[in-house]
Motif scaffolding. Sequence first.
Motif, PDB file in Angstrom:
ATOM      1  N   GLU A 410      16.159 -39.769  67.672  1.00 44.85           N
ATOM      2  CA  GLU A 410      16.305 -40.424  68.981  1.00 44.85           C
ATOM      3  C   GLU A 410      17.462 -39.783  69.751  1.00 44.85           C
ATOM      4  OE1 GLU A 410      16.645 -44.652  68.580  1.00 44.85           O
ATOM      5  OE2 GLU A 410      16.146 -45.000  70.678  1.00 44.85           O
ATOM      6  N   MET A 415      12.035 -39.019  72.319  1.00 43.40           N
ATOM      7  CA  MET A 415      11.153 -39.791  73.200  1.00 43.40           C
ATOM      8  C   MET A 415      10.710 -38.966  74.422  1.00 43.40           C
ATOM      9  SD  MET A 415      10.484 -42.420  71.554  1.00 43.40           S
ATOM     10  CE  MET A 415       9.549 -43.499  72.618  1.00 43.40           C
ATOM     11  N   LYS A 441       8.498 -41.151  67.222  1.00 44.54           N
ATOM     12  CA  LYS A 441       8.273 -41.939  68.445  1.00 44.54           C
ATOM     13  C   LYS A 441       7.633 -43.293  68.108  1.00 44.54           C
ATOM     14  CE  LYS A 441       6.719 -39.825  72.182  1.00 44.54           C
ATOM     15  NZ  LYS A 441       5.864 -38.941  72.995  1.00 44.54           N
ATOM     16  N   ARG A 445       9.267 -46.899  68.926  1.00 41.56           N
ATOM     17  CA  ARG A 445       8.533 -47.896  69.742  1.00 41.56           C
ATOM     18  C   ARG A 445       8.405 -49.225  68.976  1.00 41.56           C
ATOM     19  NH1 ARG A 445       4.448 -43.923  71.003  1.00 41.56           N
ATOM     20  NH2 ARG A 445       5.092 -42.829  72.873  1.00 41.56           N
ATOM     21  N   ALA A 449       9.896 -52.773  70.168  1.00 39.21           N
ATOM     22  CA  ALA A 449       9.012 -53.939  70.342  1.00 39.21           C
ATOM     23  C   ALA A 449       9.503 -55.114  69.507  1.00 39.21           C
ATOM     24  CB  ALA A 449       7.580 -53.571  69.956  1.00 39.21           C
TER      25      ALA A 449
END
Length: 464
Positions: A410, A415, A441, A445, A449
């Motif tokens: 990251e 991303m 990725k 994610r 979430a």
Amino acid sequence: MKTVKSPFKFKGGVHPDYNKELARGKAIERMPVPAELVVSMSQHLGAPAKCIVKAGDFVTRGQLIGEKNGFISVLVRAPADGLVKAVEKRPGPTGAKADAVILDTTAEAPEGAVPGVSPVLAPLDWKTASREELLKRVEEAGICGMGGAGFPTAVKLNPPPNKRCEYLVLNGAECEPYLTADFRVMLERADRICVGVEIMRKILGGPAVRIAIEANKPEAIAAMEKAFADIEGNVEIVVLPVLYPQGSEKHQIYATVGRVVPEPPALPIDVGCVVENVGTVAAIADAVEKGEPLLERVTTVSGDAVAEPKNVLAPSGTKYSDLVAFCGGEKEPPAKVISGGTMMGFAVSTLEIGTTKTTSGLLLLSKKRVFQYASGACIGCGRCVRACPMNLNPALISRVVDANDVKAAEDAHVMDCIECGACSFGCPAYRTITQSCRRAKASIRARVAAEKAKAAAAAAKEAK
Ligand code: SF4
Ligand code: SF4
């Protein structure tokens, strides 16, 4: 209208063998509706549609079978008349499972059922229809981006009030090897694309138009020049150098208007641009003028293991096995089957998958075309760094993902990766760099979430 050469060249990129000659000369052929369709509720980016039919229902062509299920979602209509045999989870090309309606199109319509007729929706005159009516039509026709990502088109065409579209960019690059579906649409349906542009300009408030086509498609450029000859306003065909991944949204924007889309979550509209694939633009014209929802699309079926490569117009939900049969079957047992192109497509293990609104290609490759390899250690050659069109360090990302250090990936801006495959393409150690990026990725994610869900639950608890 004028034709210009792109003055902007992005950094990086690669030159894979294009292999487009197998299908580029093949006119679009409509295939008969197959006996069974597998119609997924997840044909687009965002929340899958909510299925509203059940086993035993008889549905007619164009009937709503899946409702839009959130802001970023797209409705699904029946691509043909038929009996719902089942509604069950089926895998898509990525392997992810989603609800699918299994339709028996050979079933007799029960007494009283009116078979699907065309047009499904009332045709509209785009010149007199309001912007809101046109937007509504795009939504009720179930249109999403047909270039690959499947972003809901009605959402894209309705930017927030504080953001203005200055440039509508038409993506006709089709830089993926083997694929010629967009090329044939430009050649055979340029007049429909022109109508679609007029409709989109009206919805978006009259932006300038840039039509991006790679220089290796001179016939498509000529067809589009002819179709757009009398269009008024600021419209240019921009001829792009042949370089993969020229078809990426961000790179198209740079190549046509010289603007750079910042890091995610920034979108093209943040630099005043909306990008739409040429097939999607033709679909908008048909939805408005002819009242035809998006129920079918052109898919290139190609590769050296299929008997007769073709550009096939098939209803959504057509099983890959039926597409192959329509192309004369297998010339020899394929060593690899790819849904999409060779750079960004997904290898699939079965032909019992239904096409979606984004299925641009199906490739059957023989042993001769498939390279068996084992990944080795990075030798630090830097080739992937030079190839990456997003200015990333793919070698570093691949190393840290191997070490399960997603945080480091990251920090290395994974991303930003557009999963183009340019890094893996030239790696002499055959490292699966793109897959590492995808893995990182997906993991990021999922974490985001989960954090959002936790925050929402905490807020709800506090509110009680
Ligand atoms: S790191 Fe991502 S964006 Fe860069 S070349 Fe590899 S796949 Fe493409
Ligand atoms: S191309 Fe492959 S071997 Fe070369 S630096 Fe990148 S990951 Fe390492």
